[in-house]
Write a protein that holds these residues in place. Structure first.
Motif, PDB file in Angstrom:
ATOM      1  N   LEU A   1       5.562   8.263  -6.485  1.00 55.76           N
ATOM      2  CA  LEU A   1       5.492   6.793  -6.421  1.00 55.76           C
ATOM      3  C   LEU A   1       4.109   6.324  -5.979  1.00 55.76           C
ATOM      4  O   LEU A   1       3.597   5.322  -6.475  1.00 55.76           O
ATOM      5  CB  LEU A   1       6.561   6.255  -5.455  1.00 55.76           C
ATOM      6  CG  LEU A   1       8.001   6.334  -5.964  1.00 55.76           C
ATOM      7  CD1 LEU A   1       9.005   6.181  -4.829  1.00 55.76           C
ATOM      8  CD2 LEU A   1       8.258   5.270  -7.037  1.00 55.76           C
ATOM      9  N   PHE A   2       3.503   7.058  -5.064  1.00 59.10           N
ATOM     10  CA  PHE A   2       2.158   6.686  -4.606  1.00 59.10           C
ATOM     11  C   PHE A   2       1.126   6.846  -5.732  1.00 59.10           C
ATOM     12  O   PHE A   2       0.223   6.051  -5.871  1.00 59.10           O
ATOM     13  CB  PHE A   2       1.734   7.560  -3.425  1.00 59.10           C
ATOM     14  CG  PHE A   2       2.314   7.144  -2.092  1.00 59.10           C
ATOM     15  CD1 PHE A   2       3.134   6.037  -1.966  1.00 59.10           C
ATOM     16  CD2 PHE A   2       2.016   7.865  -0.942  1.00 59.10           C
ATOM     17  CE1 PHE A   2       3.656   5.648  -0.732  1.00 59.10           C
ATOM     18  CE2 PHE A   2       2.532   7.492   0.300  1.00 59.10           C
ATOM     19  CZ  PHE A   2       3.353   6.385   0.403  1.00 59.10           C
TER      20      PHE A   2
ATOM     21  N   VAL B   1       7.626   6.236   5.280  1.00 61.25           N
ATOM     22  CA  VAL B   1       7.533   4.988   4.504  1.00 61.25           C
ATOM     23  C   VAL B   1       8.575   3.994   5.011  1.00 61.25           C
ATOM     24  O   VAL B   1       8.272   2.820   5.269  1.00 61.25           O
ATOM     25  CB  VAL B   1       7.754   5.265   2.987  1.00 61.25           C
ATOM     26  CG1 VAL B   1       7.835   3.966   2.210  1.00 61.25           C
ATOM     27  CG2 VAL B   1       6.633   6.134   2.442  1.00 61.25           C
TER      28      VAL B   1
ATOM     29  N   TRP C   1      -0.816  -1.137  -5.291  1.00 65.24           N
ATOM     30  CA  TRP C   1      -1.375   0.198  -5.017  1.00 65.24           C
ATOM     31  C   TRP C   1      -1.694   1.032  -6.267  1.00 65.24           C
ATOM     32  O   TRP C   1      -2.404   2.024  -6.184  1.00 65.24           O
ATOM     33  CB  TRP C   1      -0.437   0.990  -4.091  1.00 65.24           C
ATOM     34  CG  TRP C   1       0.782   1.596  -4.738  1.00 65.24           C
ATOM     35  CD1 TRP C   1       0.922   2.884  -5.157  1.00 65.24           C
ATOM     36  CD2 TRP C   1       2.027   0.956  -5.054  1.00 65.24           C
ATOM     37  NE1 TRP C   1       2.179   3.082  -5.694  1.00 65.24           N
ATOM     38  CE2 TRP C   1       2.882   1.905  -5.625  1.00 65.24           C
ATOM     39  CE3 TRP C   1       2.516  -0.349  -4.884  1.00 65.24           C
ATOM     40  CZ2 TRP C   1       4.182   1.605  -6.043  1.00 65.24           C
ATOM     41  CZ3 TRP C   1       3.820  -0.642  -5.296  1.00 65.24           C
ATOM     42  CH2 TRP C   1       4.625   0.322  -5.859  1.00 65.24           C
TER      43      TRP C   1
ATOM     44  N   GLN D   1       6.407  -1.170   1.421  1.00 62.98           N
ATOM     45  CA  GLN D   1       5.290  -0.697   2.242  1.00 62.98           C
ATOM     46  C   GLN D   1       3.948  -1.194   1.693  1.00 62.98           C
ATOM     47  O   GLN D   1       3.064  -1.591   2.456  1.00 62.98           O
ATOM     48  CB  GLN D   1       5.299   0.837   2.289  1.00 62.98           C
ATOM     49  CG  GLN D   1       4.310   1.390   3.305  1.00 62.98           C
ATOM     50  CD  GLN D   1       3.927   2.832   3.019  1.00 62.98           C
ATOM     51  OE1 GLN D   1       3.797   3.254   1.884  1.00 62.98           O
ATOM     52  NE2 GLN D   1       3.734   3.591   4.084  1.00 62.98           N
ATOM     53  N   LYS D   2       3.829  -1.185   0.363  1.00 61.60           N
ATOM     54  CA  LYS D   2       2.548  -1.527  -0.254  1.00 61.60           C
ATOM     55  C   LYS D   2       2.369  -3.029  -0.472  1.00 61.60           C
ATOM     56  O   LYS D   2       1.298  -3.482  -0.835  1.00 61.60           O
ATOM     57  CB  LYS D   2       2.419  -0.811  -1.606  1.00 61.60           C
ATOM     58  CG  LYS D   2       2.541   0.708  -1.517  1.00 61.60           C
ATOM     59  CD  LYS D   2       1.323   1.324  -0.861  1.00 61.60           C
ATOM     60  CE  LYS D   2       1.369   2.840  -0.943  1.00 61.60           C
ATOM     61  NZ  LYS D   2       0.233   3.473  -0.253  1.00 61.60           N
TER      62      LYS D   2
ATOM     63  N   THR E   1      11.910   3.954  -4.236  1.00 61.81           N
ATOM     64  CA  THR E   1      11.015   3.087  -5.011  1.00 61.81           C
ATOM     65  C   THR E   1      10.780   1.767  -4.282  1.00 61.81           C
ATOM     66  O   THR E   1       9.638   1.322  -4.113  1.00 61.81           O
ATOM     67  CB  THR E   1      11.619   2.799  -6.413  1.00 61.81           C
ATOM     68  OG1 THR E   1      11.925   4.035  -7.025  1.00 61.81           O
ATOM     69  CG2 THR E   1      10.661   2.030  -7.290  1.00 61.81           C
TER      70      THR E   1
ATOM     71  N   VAL F   1       8.747   2.026  -1.065  1.00 67.92           N
ATOM     72  CA  VAL F   1       7.300   2.098  -1.324  1.00 67.92           C
ATOM     73  C   VAL F   1       6.769   0.710  -1.733  1.00 67.92           C
ATOM     74  O   VAL F   1       5.716   0.269  -1.264  1.00 67.92           O
ATOM     75  CB  VAL F   1       6.978   3.170  -2.393  1.00 67.92           C
ATOM     76  CG1 VAL F   1       5.535   3.061  -2.869  1.00 67.92           C
ATOM     77  CG2 VAL F   1       7.243   4.559  -1.824  1.00 67.92           C
TER      78      VAL F   1
ATOM     79  N   ILE G   1       7.987  10.553  -3.205  1.00 66.15           N
ATOM     80  CA  ILE G   1       7.023   9.666  -2.557  1.00 66.15           C
ATOM     81  C   ILE G   1       5.627   9.855  -3.153  1.00 66.15           C
ATOM     82  O   ILE G   1       4.948   8.877  -3.486  1.00 66.15           O
ATOM     83  CB  ILE G   1       7.028   9.881  -1.018  1.00 66.15           C
ATOM     84  CG1 ILE G   1       8.418   9.501  -0.456  1.00 66.15           C
ATOM     85  CG2 ILE G   1       5.931   9.079  -0.337  1.00 66.15           C
ATOM     86  CD1 ILE G   1       8.843   8.057  -0.714  1.00 66.15           C
TER      87      ILE G   1
END
Ligand SMILES: NC(=O)c1ccc[n+]([C@@H]2O[C@H](COP(=O)([O-])OP(=O)(O)OC[C@H]3O[C@@H](n4cnc5c(N)ncnc54)[C@H](O)[C@@H]3O)[C@@H](O)[C@H]2O)c1
Ligand SMILES: O=c1ccn([C@@H]2O[C@H](COP(=O)(O)OP(=O)(O)O[C@H]3O[C@H](CO)[C@@H](O)[C@H](O)[C@H]3O)[C@@H](O)[C@H]2O)c(=O)[nH]1
Length: 525
Positions: A220-221, A108, A250, A73-74, A67, A70, A217
């Motif tokens: 989460l995306f 990620v 995101w 990353q975002k 979590t 991500v 993933i």
């Protein structure tokens, strides 16, 4: 039990304090359009709130790791530090060999690690620096004391909360990411307020996680929803807006849902209970199919076409596993009993009981088809993880099945593409029982591939639905040649084309389908 869980009536007090539409927010800061409340679902609310620049996540497990990786990353401008007391786990997160297997996770982590994503054992430093802290620690079922076997053990949540209180020197937004019983946020508040300096303000949010392992993933995306529960106070709403901004990096704003804390906490338990209930329902029907000649896949398909039912979570199986479903339902059972709702408790408990029945029932079918004895026979167990695409074995039905086979004096050879050998030994032994591993190893071995597992076996039992076990991937003719005859396959996951495999010579027994003509013959009665 009633004193342990606050009565539902008191929830109403906390729900009553709603924001009026024109109310002036008091804190300066950014504004968040599009935050939704269930009570006013289409209303956009502008709320002044703090912009988060530093996040700490306590707990680098299956949830905290993916979590917050991500999130990092975002949100490249937010520093995210994931901390854990387990130094081995942190070292693995900092290596090329991550501690958990999830499709897409490596990419990620590689994008963000060292840029704005950090893994550390320095819990204090992580807390000190953060504006917002996720508490993502384990909440297993209690094994001792009051509520043992049902209630969640909140010891890890409490110790993380105490740590925050002890270390924090500035205001913090504390986010419950762990799955917790209804009103845990209140206990956290008491601990924080009683132990931290009075000038520090804590806002507590509930932000349950809905990712499933193996698809973490992509879940989460593209989440169905992000749920944020807050107190309906000015600062509670402001904290929710700050967290919503992070997800808005995101997730479309209209999928970020805000509601009251207790609804949010309960929604997580409710969602898992409803999902597990669907599996137990279809598994209960699978028993009827086996007794009547109906086919559970066809029944699922027919039911799933009803748009009110939908097709997901209707796959019959050898039983559901995983660290969440059983734990969270038992937690709901405990909550119901604590609230003096015995009928409600019994209703949810039956979902778990049906799951146990399914595992026992499948084992009985294996024994009965193998001429009523497993003594000295070799069983190849295909799959040890609780589902495909994960190395996680927590509450895996394969553990229960292997233990049943051991009781029947079978030899078992296990193959799983992702589960570590050491994990299998841990799962098959009781902690602290001397020499138990040696005893287990006399009956159980780990194979390097499915061919080795099935070599000389009387039967294959498919416990996990790995694609690797499909008849389009594995060479079942080669497997058949190496097995004792008659060679059985017990498909506990409905992944094989039974007719195709039967043509090779296998006797195929599938969950939710009647017994094969071979085992229906008089010799088996
Ligand atoms: N696994 C899932 O798919 C999933 C999905 C949604 C929600 N959840 C919930 O999320 C929570 C975490 O689950 P998980 O599977 O990630 O658990 P996990 O056991 O994989 O990870 C928890 C981590 O927290 C660490 N920890 C415990 N106490 C700590 C402390 N005081 N300070 C620092 N670190 C500490 C542990 O060392 C461990 O590494 C649980 O409440 C679970 O129910 C899990
Ligand atoms: O139709 C189905 C679907 C699932 N399963 C089994 O059910 C278990 C759980 O599967 P799944 O829900 O996909 O995985 P989890 O990682 O346990 O995820 C659940 O538990 C998480 C932890 O709370 C939640 O976040 C997720 O939303 C919820 O799906 C596994 O053994 C599956 O094989 C079936 O037998 N039949």
């Amino acid at each position: 039990m009633s004193s342990l869980v606050p009565r539902l009536e008191s929830l109403a007090v906390n729900v009553a304090n709603q924001l009026s539409p024109g109310e002036e927010p008091s804190r300066a800061g950014a504004t968040t359009p599009g935050l939704k409340r269930l009570s006013r679902p289409l209303e956009a609310i502008n709320i002044p709130h703090k912009k988060i620049t530093s996040i700490c996540c306590i707990g680098a497990g299956y949830v905290g790791g993916p979590t917050c990786a991500v999130i990092a990353q975002k949100n490249p401008h937010v520093k995210v530090t994931i901390v854990d007391l387990n130094a081995g786990r942190i070292a693995a997160w900092n290596s090329d060999n991550l501690p958990i297997y999830e499709p897409g996770l490596d990419e990620v982590v590689k994008t963000a690690r060292g840029r704005n994503l950090f893994f550390s054992t320095d819990v204090d430093a992580g807390i000190l620096e953060a504006d917002l802290i996720f508490v993502s620690v384990n909440t297993p079922t209690k094994i001792k004391g009051i509520g043992a076997g049902f209630a969640a053990d909140l010891g890890y949540v409490e110790s993380a909360t105490r740590k925050i209180a002890q270390v924090a020197k500035s205001n913090k937004i504390v986010v419950e990411k762990s799955t917790v019983p209804c009103r845990t946020a209140q206990s956290m508040r008491h601990i924080l307020e009683a132990n931290a300096p009075p000038n520090i303000q804590f806002d507590i949010l509930s932000n349950p996680e809905f990712l499933a392992e193996g698809t973490a993933i992509s879940d989460l995306f593209y989440p169905d929803r992000v749920l944020i529960g807050s107190l309906d106070t000015e600062s509670g709403r402001s904290a929710a807006a700050s967290l919503a901004d992070i997800y808005a990096g995101w997730v479309p704003r209209d999928q970020i849902i805000t509601m009251n804390l207790w609804s949010s906490e309960l929604s997580k338990l409710a969602a898992n209970a409803i999902l597990a209930q669907r599996i137990s329902s279809i598994n209960a029907l699978s028993a009827i199919c086996e007794a009547t000649g109906a086919d559970i896949d066809e029944v699922s398909y027919a039911c799933g076409l009803d748009s009110r039912i939908g097709p997901k979570f209707l796959k019959a199986s050898v039983g559901f596993g995983g660290s969440c479903f059983q734990k969270d339902i038992l937690n709901l059972v405990y909550l119901s009993e604590s609230l003096h709702l015995p009928e409600v408790a019994t209703y949810w408990k039956q979902v778990v009981e049906m799951n146990e029945y399914q595992k026992r029932r499948f084992t009985n079918r294996v024994i009965s088809c193998l001429f009523n004895t497993l003594t000295g026979k070799k069983i190849a167990v295909f799959g040890f993880a609780f589902k495909k695409d994960t190395g996680d074995t927590r509450e895996s039905p394969a553990i229960t099945l292997v233990n049943y086979f051991r009781e029947e004096k079978a030899y078992i050879s296990i193959y799983d593409p992702k589960v570590e050998e050491s994990q299998v030994w841990m799962d098959l032994t009781e902690p602290g029982v001397v020499d138990e591993t040696e005893a287990v190893k006399r009956q159980v071995s780990i194979a390097a591939n499915p061919y080795e597992a099935a070599s000389g076996a009387d039967a294959i039992v498919i416990c996990t639905e790995w694609n690797d076990f499909r008849d389009t991937v594995l060479d079942y003719e080669k497997i058949y040649e190496g097995m004792k005859k008659p060679a059985f396959i017990f498909d506990g996951r409905l992944i094989l084309d039974a007719k195709k495999v039967e043509k090779i010579g296998f006797k195929v027994e599938t969950i939710g389908r009647p017994r094969s003509t071979f085992t229906q013959s008089k010799d088996f009665e």
